[in-house]
Design an enzyme around this catalytic site. Structure first.
Site, PDB file in Angstrom:
ATOM      1  N   LYS A  10      35.275 -64.276 100.958  1.00  0.00           N
ATOM      2  CA  LYS A  10      36.344 -63.676 101.381  1.00  0.00           C
ATOM      3  C   LYS A  10      37.524 -64.662 101.236  1.00  0.00           C
ATOM      4  CE  LYS A  10      35.111 -60.048 104.516  1.00  0.00           C
ATOM      5  NZ  LYS A  10      34.822 -59.371 105.792  1.00  0.00           N
ATOM      6  N   TYR A  50      36.583 -50.386 100.837  1.00  0.00           N
ATOM      7  CA  TYR A  50      36.531 -50.188 102.448  1.00  0.00           C
ATOM      8  C   TYR A  50      37.077 -48.770 103.172  1.00  0.00           C
ATOM      9  CZ  TYR A  50      36.007 -55.344 103.318  1.00  0.00           C
ATOM     10  OH  TYR A  50      35.472 -56.434 103.619  1.00  0.00           O
ATOM     11  N   ASN A 113      36.536 -63.555 108.384  1.00  0.00           N
ATOM     12  CA  ASN A 113      35.135 -64.153 108.576  1.00  0.00           C
ATOM     13  C   ASN A 113      34.411 -64.533 107.318  1.00  0.00           C
ATOM     14  OD1 ASN A 113      34.606 -61.490 107.563  1.00  0.00           O
ATOM     15  ND2 ASN A 113      33.569 -60.740 109.381  1.00  0.00           N
ATOM     16  N   HIS A 116      31.455 -60.799 103.268  1.00  0.00           N
ATOM     17  CA  HIS A 116      31.113 -59.516 103.639  1.00  0.00           C
ATOM     18  C   HIS A 116      29.656 -59.425 102.799  1.00  0.00           C
ATOM     19  CE1 HIS A 116      30.722 -55.157 103.406  1.00  0.00           C
ATOM     20  NE2 HIS A 116      30.232 -55.241 102.246  1.00  0.00           N
ATOM     21  N   GLU A 127      27.900 -50.556  96.729  1.00  0.00           N
ATOM     22  CA  GLU A 127      28.993 -51.522  96.665  1.00  0.00           C
ATOM     23  C   GLU A 127      28.557 -52.317  95.362  1.00  0.00           C
ATOM     24  OE1 GLU A 127      29.365 -51.797 101.488  1.00  0.00           O
ATOM     25  OE2 GLU A 127      28.485 -53.630 100.260  1.00  0.00           O
TER      26      GLU A 127
HETATM   27  P1  CMP Z   1      33.114 -56.437 106.467  1.00  0.00           P
HETATM   28  O1  CMP Z   1      31.748 -56.724 106.635  1.00  0.00           O
HETATM   29  O2  CMP Z   1      33.979 -57.127 105.469  1.00  0.00           O
HETATM   30  O3  CMP Z   1      33.404 -55.008 106.965  1.00  0.00           O
HETATM   31  C1  CMP Z   1      34.745 -54.576 107.504  1.00  0.00           C
HETATM   32  C2  CMP Z   1      35.566 -55.694 107.933  1.00  0.00           C
HETATM   33  O4  CMP Z   1      36.643 -55.415 108.645  1.00  0.00           O
HETATM   34  C3  CMP Z   1      34.665 -56.693 108.683  1.00  0.00           C
HETATM   35  O5  CMP Z   1      33.685 -57.409 107.794  1.00  0.00           O
HETATM   36  C4  CMP Z   1      35.829 -57.547 109.292  1.00  0.00           C
HETATM   37  O6  CMP Z   1      36.119 -58.962 108.756  1.00  0.00           O
HETATM   38  C5  CMP Z   1      36.968 -56.768 109.441  1.00  0.00           C
HETATM   39  N1  CMP Z   1      37.560 -56.528 110.662  1.00  0.00           N
HETATM   40  C6  CMP Z   1      38.718 -56.712 111.248  1.00  0.00           C
HETATM   41  N2  CMP Z   1      38.860 -56.563 112.269  1.00  0.00           N
HETATM   42  C7  CMP Z   1      37.764 -55.813 112.896  1.00  0.00           C
HETATM   43  C8  CMP Z   1      37.313 -55.420 114.125  1.00  0.00           C
HETATM   44  N3  CMP Z   1      38.172 -55.175 115.170  1.00  0.00           N
HETATM   45  N4  CMP Z   1      35.994 -55.160 114.251  1.00  0.00           N
HETATM   46  C9  CMP Z   1      35.073 -55.047 113.291  1.00  0.00           C
HETATM   47  N5  CMP Z   1      35.559 -55.429 111.871  1.00  0.00           N
HETATM   48  C10 CMP Z   1      36.847 -55.856 111.901  1.00  0.00           C
END
Ligand code: CMP
Length: 139
Positions: A10, A50, A113, A116, A127
């Site tokens: 990311k 998403y 974070n 993904h 995906e």
């Molecule tokens: P990802 O696995 O990319 O899938 C959805 C993303 O939403 C997740 O990782 C997080 O980086 C992001 N995200 C942001 N806020 C939240 C939240 N409160 N709960 C879960 N995912 C979140």
């Protein structure tokens, strides 16, 4: 069985020049990068990718974040690749991630974070097809 999963490094990680460090963690976990490209996601791509989260309160910020800089999309191959990748990524929220995981070491927040990873083999196939043609994947 040897299977494939889909990964995104990311914008928070590419911004901090962590593409190699993250990829090394994936490789050390027994995953092989069989396709990789660095892209600037469009808003349309991020919203489409998403789409399952579009009713969530964080959807707008998530899309803003995912288009805030380059990402590296990858196809990873290995024994039980989806689970193996989820294990090395660690929990979505870095505050909950285990020692030694990518998110524990590198993630800045639940949003920023660092990575993904697909959560099922079915989603992995969807995906992968969202970003790659078959001809771009070389096992
Ligand atoms: P990802 O696995 O990319 O899938 C959805 C993303 O939403 C997740 O990782 C997080 O980086 C992001 N995200 C942001 N806020 C939240 C939240 N409160 N709960 C879960 N995912 C979140």
């Amino acid at each position: 069985a040897v299977t494939r999963t889909f990964s995104i490094i990311k914008p928070d990680a590419t911004r901090r020049n962590l593409t190699g460090a993250v990829t090394k963690k994936l490789e050390d976990a027994g995953l092989r990068v069989v396709a990789s490209k660095r892209i600037q996601m469009t808003r349309e791509q991020a919203e489409g990718f998403y789409a399952v989260h579009k009713e969530r309160p964080f959807f707008g910020e998530l899309v803003d974040f995912m288009v805030s800089g380059p990402v590296v999309v990858q196809v990873l191959e290995g024994e039980d690749a989806v689970k193996r990748n989820r294990d090395v990524m660690g929990a979505t929220n870095p505050a909950d991630a285990e020692e030694g995981t990518i998110r524990k070491e590198f993630a800045e927040s639940i949003e920023a974070n660092s990575v993904h990873g697909s959560d099922s083999e079915e989603n992995a196939a969807t995906e992968i097809a969202f970003f790659f043609d078959d001809s771009e994947i070389v096992g």
